[in-house]
Scaffold this motif. Structure first.
Motif, PDB file in Angstrom:
ATOM      1  N   TRP A   1       0.823  -1.211   0.000  1.00 43.20           N
ATOM      2  CA  TRP A   1       0.000   0.000   0.000  1.00 43.20           C
ATOM      3  C   TRP A   1       0.852   1.254   0.000  1.00 43.20           C
ATOM      4  O   TRP A   1       0.609   2.186  -0.770  1.00 43.20           O
ATOM      5  N   ARG A   2       1.873   1.307   0.820  1.00 44.48           N
ATOM      6  CA  ARG A   2       2.641   2.534   0.986  1.00 44.48           C
ATOM      7  C   ARG A   2       3.950   2.549   0.201  1.00 44.48           C
ATOM      8  O   ARG A   2       4.652   3.561   0.205  1.00 44.48           O
ATOM      9  N   GLY A   3       4.296   1.452  -0.479  1.00 47.38           N
ATOM     10  CA  GLY A   3       5.523   1.461  -1.257  1.00 47.38           C
ATOM     11  C   GLY A   3       5.411   2.371  -2.473  1.00 47.38           C
ATOM     12  O   GLY A   3       4.387   2.407  -3.167  1.00 47.38           O
ATOM     13  N   PHE A   4       6.487   3.104  -2.765  1.00 36.89           N
ATOM     14  CA  PHE A   4       6.521   4.024  -3.910  1.00 36.89           C
ATOM     15  C   PHE A   4       6.139   3.267  -5.180  1.00 36.89           C
ATOM     16  O   PHE A   4       6.580   2.137  -5.418  1.00 36.89           O
ATOM     17  N   ARG A   5       5.318   3.903  -6.033  1.00 37.59           N
ATOM     18  CA  ARG A   5       4.922   3.269  -7.282  1.00 37.59           C
ATOM     19  C   ARG A   5       4.774   4.318  -8.370  1.00 37.59           C
ATOM     20  O   ARG A   5       4.086   5.327  -8.184  1.00 37.59           O
ATOM     21  N   SER A   6       5.404   4.094  -9.482  1.00 35.30           N
ATOM     22  CA  SER A   6       5.260   4.956 -10.660  1.00 35.30           C
ATOM     23  C   SER A   6       5.281   4.070 -11.889  1.00 35.30           C
ATOM     24  O   SER A   6       5.407   2.841 -11.800  1.00 35.30           O
ATOM     25  N   GLN A   7       5.179   4.666 -13.063  1.00 37.55           N
ATOM     26  CA  GLN A   7       5.231   3.897 -14.305  1.00 37.55           C
ATOM     27  C   GLN A   7       6.602   3.285 -14.534  1.00 37.55           C
ATOM     28  O   GLN A   7       6.747   2.333 -15.299  1.00 37.55           O
ATOM     29  N   VAL A   8       7.611   3.832 -13.846  1.00 41.28           N
ATOM     30  CA  VAL A   8       8.980   3.370 -14.044  1.00 41.28           C
ATOM     31  C   VAL A   8       9.422   2.419 -12.936  1.00 41.28           C
ATOM     32  O   VAL A   8      10.153   1.461 -13.176  1.00 41.28           O
ATOM     33  N   ARG A   9       8.949   2.638 -11.715  1.00 40.85           N
ATOM     34  CA  ARG A   9       9.476   1.909 -10.561  1.00 40.85           C
ATOM     35  C   ARG A   9       8.358   1.549  -9.608  1.00 40.85           C
ATOM     36  O   ARG A   9       7.484   2.365  -9.326  1.00 40.85           O
ATOM     37  N   ASP A  10       8.360   0.319  -9.101  1.00 39.09           N
ATOM     38  CA  ASP A  10       7.365  -0.151  -8.140  1.00 39.09           C
ATOM     39  C   ASP A  10       8.087  -0.742  -6.943  1.00 39.09           C
ATOM     40  O   ASP A  10       8.805  -1.740  -7.054  1.00 39.09           O
ATOM     41  N   MET A  11       7.898  -0.104  -5.767  1.00 40.12           N
ATOM     42  CA  MET A  11       8.553  -0.541  -4.533  1.00 40.12           C
ATOM     43  C   MET A  11       7.548  -1.190  -3.589  1.00 40.12           C
ATOM     44  O   MET A  11       7.662  -1.079  -2.365  1.00 40.12           O
ATOM     45  N   GLY A  12       6.563  -1.874  -4.162  1.00 40.33           N
ATOM     46  CA  GLY A  12       5.521  -2.487  -3.351  1.00 40.33           C
ATOM     47  C   GLY A  12       6.003  -3.578  -2.439  1.00 40.33           C
ATOM     48  O   GLY A  12       5.365  -3.867  -1.417  1.00 40.33           O
ATOM     49  N   GLU A  13       7.130  -4.207  -2.757  1.00 36.47           N
ATOM     50  CA  GLU A  13       7.665  -5.251  -1.879  1.00 36.47           C
ATOM     51  C   GLU A  13       8.508  -4.661  -0.753  1.00 36.47           C
ATOM     52  O   GLU A  13       8.520  -5.190   0.361  1.00 36.47           O
ATOM     53  N   GLU A  14       9.203  -3.559  -1.029  1.00 36.33           N
ATOM     54  CA  GLU A  14      10.083  -2.951  -0.016  1.00 36.33           C
ATOM     55  C   GLU A  14       9.329  -2.044   0.943  1.00 36.33           C
ATOM     56  O   GLU A  14       9.715  -1.876   2.088  1.00 36.33           O
ATOM     57  N   GLY A  15       8.251  -1.412   0.482  1.00 39.56           N
ATOM     58  CA  GLY A  15       7.486  -0.515   1.342  1.00 39.56           C
ATOM     59  C   GLY A  15       8.028   0.898   1.322  1.00 39.56           C
ATOM     60  O   GLY A  15       8.926   1.245   0.548  1.00 39.56           O
ATOM     61  N   PRO A  16       7.514   1.776   2.188  1.00 39.77           N
ATOM     62  CA  PRO A  16       7.979   3.170   2.207  1.00 39.77           C
ATOM     63  C   PRO A  16       9.430   3.260   2.667  1.00 39.77           C
ATOM     64  O   PRO A  16       9.885   2.451   3.479  1.00 39.77           O
ATOM     65  N   MET A  17      10.144   4.235   2.145  1.00 41.23           N
ATOM     66  CA  MET A  17      11.540   4.436   2.523  1.00 41.23           C
ATOM     67  C   MET A  17      11.654   5.614   3.477  1.00 41.23           C
ATOM     68  O   MET A  17      11.378   6.756   3.102  1.00 41.23           O
ATOM     69  N   ARG A  18      12.041   5.335   4.717  1.00 39.28           N
ATOM     70  CA  ARG A  18      12.276   6.361   5.742  1.00 39.28           C
ATOM     71  C   ARG A  18      11.099   7.333   5.837  1.00 39.28           C
ATOM     72  O   ARG A  18      11.261   8.536   5.992  1.00 39.28           O
ATOM     73  N   PHE A  19       9.885   6.803   5.733  1.00 42.07           N
ATOM     74  CA  PHE A  19       8.656   7.582   5.818  1.00 42.07           C
ATOM     75  C   PHE A  19       7.726   6.881   6.798  1.00 42.07           C
ATOM     76  O   PHE A  19       7.511   5.671   6.685  1.00 42.07           O
ATOM     77  N   VAL A  20       7.191   7.618   7.755  1.00 38.42           N
ATOM     78  CA  VAL A  20       6.337   7.039   8.792  1.00 38.42           C
ATOM     79  C   VAL A  20       4.904   7.495   8.573  1.00 38.42           C
ATOM     80  O   VAL A  20       4.630   8.700   8.444  1.00 38.42           O
TER      81      VAL A  20
END
Length: 1240
Positions: A1178-1197
């Motif tokens: 849900w909170r992982g960065f996602r764009s047309q170029v990059r999807d961080m759905g497995e890693e989650g948010p980076m240094r964001f609470v």
């Protein structure tokens, strides 16, 4: 390290559905607002309206809703689809009273496919055998619904089975506008294959086609090894005529009509079911664009268009039930609908993204042959049409196109720096939003639903009931709570007294009007009776003891010995209340000297302070057995010596918090004075007004014990201009500075609440529900004005909370036995009611309709006005006309002061407030509004494509254009840098200087330019550094260098973020740190390493935090809040989104970063989420170029996850703390999280 918490949750409604969700026979409405689901049920007190029953957030933005009723369930299930291509099903658990996941999420994302360009759709087959999902272009996912058990069900059994895995089917139809399953005739025992109609655009884009595809399903012979097969190969194209290009919706008709309707912009046509031919086409009376529809029954449908009109479509039938034509009539005007849901009995829910959602009632036309109207609309000829009535409105501040921050609490501080080197909308340090002193003013809605919304932290009022619905045209001048029976152990002293005693419940409410008084008595069971007399021997009229009810009452209250006191303009009356005769004295009356009258009164315990016509003061002692005694008196109008001579008194106050003293406000000099209660001589005088020229004078005073034990009382001064000034009454630090016992007026603060003076009412602060009025010994202050506020103390500070009582005229505490802790309210509409003040602080929204799109907004504290850039759209004779204005609006009354109309086809693009050279030659700066525009017509490329206009505001508060510059491109954004105007044009950033040819003719001169990658969307300026949010290429930093010794000014890039991001907003949130939002709902914190080892390091903006918010942010406003000592997070910006959400962005203190990150990880694994969607997806960065759905948010609470700690039971809290390690205690974490919750 970044922290994000919601201030206002999403309010936009795009999807809604009616189903029997809570019980088998209930009529429930489920509304989707971004990532939240809300369940509404009929209001028990008013069945025609809805009340919120339950609310829950999801890990995903809702894009699909559908109801299912499995054969094994007694209630409907809810099918939910999200923007991350997840779907799951939910039910209601009647035992736990919570939503329950029936089927966990299924991911149907296809990276090789393009997202659906016309929105996601879900369609249920009428035979309840298949569900069709459309999320990608050229792909339809078919979900079979199979029945439990081994045996086959009869073909006539339409019960829904269990959802099976999706089967993707590829089709050549692209850009599908609308789909629907058709109703089919039953031929024999075997059910016919379902048929799916698809309205789509021709690949060439110049035609609209309608295809009907047959769904062929073959179950798998080996279900564990291979999926079933689904085909949509058999297709028939609708013929018999060409569909109009504006065709947008398909409406399937049930038996016995069958077929379907194709709804377009200029006509509605019918397609029969036999050979799929267009057999009837009827043009519309007026062209329009339909956006939503719902079925009332088999013959009647309600349609909504893009302009807020509601239509009733009636299908005419032959004697055999076949389609015979249709009739379309206008019902009325509502908000622009995103979804329509028919409830029952003619009630329809209008869910809106651009305006307030509404519950409306279709009222049938009156008929002379019936005594009462039918509960639902009936087929009627056009000359007797149904009408609509709005039953309920649900506030919506979406979409927020722009907003500004109005800090009402910085009025006494020095105005913002006159330097224009900062961003145009920046200001000095602001108060925290939770203090209630910072107000966000948003430009919300679109076109006719456009409005200004004032968003402020506050508390609500829960209405207990109405005593009198209409008391007549005479306004209420005062409310007073009394006890008709008093004992030694239970007494209600005068205002400000009796805090040490245990006060009993009041049972009598006295209501004062301009010329008379009314009395209401409350029994223990809540029964209300109006009394003809009160007190004494029943002589409430002209003679005898008791209160005079034929006069206006200035004050009324109880004395500790059982008597009651009434103060009118003619006398002070002390009378019995019919209690123990051994406790009471004879009735007594004190009258002012001949030729004078009482105009104001203040009370404390057994002491009264009365003002005689504003010229004199008299102190009365009511404690003696000999009646009312004059303790002191003084005439202030005489020209004697000493401070206060020749004065007129404007207001008075008396409190046992400052013993031996009273307080008076004076008209002359705008001063307040502390007077000795025995001599009425001033012991301390303080000028309240900010400056000598200010017309503001004290009009109301009150002293309150508001900040808690050990803290000094606070003096509240209400000024005539709507400002509230507060002082701490601190003890004198040494006998040399003040006489012993005389307090000092310190810690002066001010806040503006309106344009007229506020009236204060003291309310006792309760310890809990049902506690008596003196339970805590502390008080709150209720200020009634244009923006009523409840003022209370929290953590050693004053908190101003907005209150939902905008039309209150008078208020008083009324802690009666039937309604403990209640307050009495008299409204401007003549209603007298009781209410409870909510204990929990929430966000309160006030709506100020503009009926135009408020595209841009700028605020000038110096001018005390807003500058609005608006767009108005009208439809005349089928032609759409768009007109744009720049409007000056008063900051308090929100009334338009002056409006400037732009040219034909010219639209507002940007607005800012700044300070520019006033042209006098002395280097002084003047407040100005700068407006950037664009033209719609692109026919002549050589002509002007936009303008920059500079406005001044005259003394008459009117707009005047002082400079104008034509541009070759649209002016998308504006800023101020080193005293120069920064304009973001198409592909170019330009620096303009504001110069003068003559003192009355300023002009704009181009000084420097920079060509951006694509197009600038937003600017954030700090000093000489300009952060530019680009349409496609994220953020770049530019540095402006003024020319020296004849060299030209320069503007060059010093750093950029090397990633493709479709930027929407940017703001500087710390030194060399920037917050960016993109069109895909991501938030990225970028840091500029100015001390990098290499030149390449210094040219890169490095992402240090990133997260998917899930909503597109339209505007970020940076703030500068003075953090408290040991603050866990430091607020840095507000964010406003398209969905109507407002978030607080903060930076985490270095010492708390690891703790909050680990706490988020632990809680995210333990929080039970609907659909069982992982937090990282849900909170992982996602764009047309990059999807961080497995890693989650980076240094964001995520603040919502952190605050879930408070909702967990104690056992879970202990487990979380053990997992955190480091000896962290539960109380320590709980206190930290509670502090985080209080900041927003």
């Amino acid at each position: 390290m970044a922290y994000l918490a919601p201030i206002h949750r999403p309010s936009s409604v795009r999807h809604a559905i009616k189903l029997s969700f809570l019980t088998p026979d209930s009529d429930d409405l489920i509304v989707a607002k971004a990532n939240r689901l809300e369940i509404y049920t009929p209001n028990p007190q008013n069945p025609d309206q809805l009340s919120l029953h339950h609310s829950k957030s999801l890990y995903g933005k809702v894009t699909l809703l559908q109801k299912l009723r499995p054969a094994t369930s007694q209630t409907d299930h809810l099918f939910v689809g999200t923007d991350r291509y997840h779907y799951f099903t939910l039910s209601w658990d009647a035992t736990t009273k919570q939503l329950k996941t029936e089927k966990s999420y299924v991911d149907i994302a296809e990276k090789a496919s393009r997202d659906s360009q016309t929105g996601d759709r879900v369609t249920l087959d009428p035979t309840n055998r298949f569900l069709a999902l459309e999320c990608h272009e050229g792909v339809i996912n078919i979900l079979p619904l199979t029945h439990a058990g081994k045996g086959k069900r009869k073909a006539s059994d339409n019960a829904v089975g269990e959802l099976q895995d999706p089967v993707p089917v590829r089709i050549p139809d692209l850009n599908v506008r609308s789909t629907c399953f058709l109703h089919k005739r039953q031929a024999g025992a075997k059910q016919a294959n379902p048929e799916l109609a698809l309205l789509h655009e021709d690949p060439a884009g110049n035609r609209v086609r309608l295809n009907v595809r047959e769904l062929e399903f073959s179950p798998s012979l080996r279900p564990q090894e291979e999926p079933p097969t689904v085909e949509l190969e058999k297709v028939r194209e609708v013929h018999g005529g060409e569909l109009e290009l504006g065709a947008s919706h398909l409406i399937p008709l049930p038996a016995p009509m069958y077929g379907l309707l194709v709804v377009g912009e200029t006509s509605i046509c019918y397609v029969d079911e036999w050979d799929y031919r267009i057999t009837a086409t009827q043009p519309l009376a007026e062209a329009t664009v339909f956006v939503a529809w719902c079925a009332v029954d088999d013959q009647r449908y309600v349609l909504a268009d893009d302009y807020g009109k509601l239509y009733l479509l009636f299908i005419q039938q032959t004697a055999q039930g076949e389609y015979a034509g249709h009739e379309l009539d206008v019902l009325g005007q509502t908000s622009r609908a995103s979804t329509l849901v028919y409830l029952d009995a003619g009630r329809i829910f209008v869910g809106s993204h651009q305006g307030d959602s509404q519950l409306i009632q279709i009222t049938p036309p009156s008929s002379p042959n019936t005594d009462s109207p039918s509960p639902s609309p009936s087929p009627s000829p056009s000359n007797t049409l149904p009408t609509i009535q709005i039953l309920q409105t649900f506030a919506n501040i979406a979409p927020i196109l722009d907003f500004t921050i109005m800090d009402m609490g910085n009025r006494s501080s020095t105005p913002t720096s006159t330097s224009t080197s900062t961003s145009a909308e920046s200001s000095g340090p602001v108060n925290e939003f939770s203090s209630g002193q910072a107000r966000l003013v948003t430009g919300s809605g679109a076109y006719a639903d456009g409005s200004l919304r004032s968003v402020r932290s506050g508390v609500g009022l829960e209405d207990l009931g109405s005593i009198v619905e209409n008391m007549g045209p005479a306004p209420v001048s005062g409310l007073f709570g009394l006890q008709s029976t008093i004992t030694n152990s239970s007494s209600n002293a005068l205002e400000g007294g009796g805090e040490e005693e245990e006060a009993g419940f009041v049972d009598t409410l006295l209501v004062s009007f301009v010329s008379h008084t009314r009395v209401f008595h409350f029994a223990a069971d809540g029964e209300v009776e109006e009394l003809e007399t009160f007190g004494g021997d029943g002589g409430g009229g002209g003679g005898g003891g008791g209160f005079r009810l034929d006069e206006s009452t200035l004050y009324a209250g109880n004395l500790p010995d059982g008597r009651a006191v009434q103060v009118t303009s003619s006398a002070v009356r002390v009378t019995t209340t019919g209690v123990d005769a051994n406790m009471v004295h004879d009735d007594d009356t004190w009258r002012p000297p001949s030729g004078t009258s009482i105009t104001a009164v203040a009370a404390s315990s057994t002491t009264l302070l009365v003002s005689l016509g504003g010229a004199g003061l008299v102190v009365l002692n009511l404690s003696g057995a000999s009646g009312v005694q004059v303790q002191a008196q003084r005439d202030f109008s005489s020209n004697g010596s000493g401070s206060g001579s020749g004065q007129q008194i404007s207001c008075i106050a008396l409190s046992n918090a400052v013993p031996g003293l009273c307080i008076a406000g004076f008209w002359r000099d705008g001063a307040v004075a502390l007077l000795d209660l025995h001599t009425l001589q001033p012991v301390l005088t303080e000028r309240v007004a900010d400056d000598a020229a200010s017309p503001a004078v004290p009009r109301s005073l009150v002293v309150a014990k508001i900040l808690g034990p050990g803290q000094p009382p606070v003096l509240f001064v209400g000024l005539a201009d709507g400002t509230v000034v507060t002082y701490s009454l601190t003890p004198s630090p040494s006998p040399q500075q003040q006489p012993p016992g005389i307090p000092q007026l310190t810690a002066r603060k001010s806040i503006i609440l309106g344009t007229q003076h506020p009236n204060f009412a003291l309310l006792p602060r309760l310890l809990g529900s049902g506690s008596s009025s003196a339970a805590s010994g502390l008080e709150n202050v209720f200020a009634t004005c244009e923006h009523p506020s409840l003022i209370y103390g929290a953590e050693g500070r004053l908190v101003y909370s907005a209150v939902t009582a905008s039309n209150a005229q008078s208020i008083a505490s009324f802690d009666c036995e039937a309604y403990p802790g209640a307050i009495a309210i008299a409204t401007a509409s003549g209603e007298l009611k009781l209410a409870l003040v909510d204990e929990e602080r929430t966000t309160h929204v006030q709506t100020l309709p503009v009926h135009e799109t408020v595209r841009r907004i700028a605020y000038s504290p110096a001018l005390k006005a807003f500058g609005l850039g608006t767009i108005k759209r009208t439809l005349t004779a089928g032609q759409e006309e768009v007109v744009s204005h720049f409007t000056l609006v008063d900051e308090i009354a929100f009334q338009p002061l002056h409006s400037y109309a732009l040219g034909t086809d010219e639209l507002i693009e940007s607005v800012m407030r700044c300070q520019l050279d006033d042209g006098a030659g002395a280097g002084e700066l003047a407040e100005r509004f700068v407006v950037g525009t664009a033209y719609l017509d692109d026919a002549e490329q050589k002509s002007a494509r936009g303008r920059i206009l500079v406005f001044e505001v005259t003394e008459e508060r009117r707009l005047k254009v002082v400079a104008e510059l034509s541009l070759r491109g649209a002016c998308r954004c504006l800023g101020m840098c080193e005293g120069r105007i920064v304009a973001g044009l198409v592909k170019t950033i330009v620096i303009f200087a504001f110069e003068y040819q003559t003192p009355s003719h300023p002009f704009l001169v181009k000084k420097a330019t920079y060509r951006t990658a694509t197009a600038p969307i937003d600017l954030s300026v700090s000093g000489a550094i300009i952060a530019v949010a680009d349409l496609m290429k994220s953020v770049s930093l530019l540095e402006y260098k003024p020319g020296r010794a004849g060299t030209p000014d320069t503007l060059g890039e010093i750093a950029r973020h090397f990633e493709t991001l479709w930027g929407t907003a940017v703001a500087k949130v710390a030194e060399n740190t920037y917050l960016e939002a993109d069109a895909e709902g991501n938030l990225v914190v970028l840091q500029h390493d100015i001390n990098g080892y290499s030149a390449d390091d210094r040219r890169r903006l490095k992402p240090v935090s990133e997260m998917l918010l899930g909503e597109m942010v339209n505007r970020i406003r940076a703030i500068d809040v003075r953090p408290t000592a040991n603050a866990v997070v430091i607020p840095r910006a507000f964010l406003a989104t398209v969905e109507g959400s407002i978030y607080l962005f903060a930076l985490i203190a270095p010492g708390k970063q690891d703790l909050l990150m680990r706490l988020q990880t632990i809680l995210a694994a333990r929080v039970k989420v609907l659909g069982h969607v992982p937090f990282n997806k849900w909170r992982g960065f996602r764009s047309q170029v990059r999807d961080m759905g497995e890693e989650g948010p980076m240094r964001f609470v995520d603040g919502e996850v952190i605050e879930a700690f408070l909702e967990a039971d104690e056992g879970v809290q202990e487990e979380v703390c053990r997992e955190l390690g480091g000896g962290v205690e539960v109380e320590e974490v709980r206190a930290m999280v509670e502090g985080l919750r209080r900041i927003h």
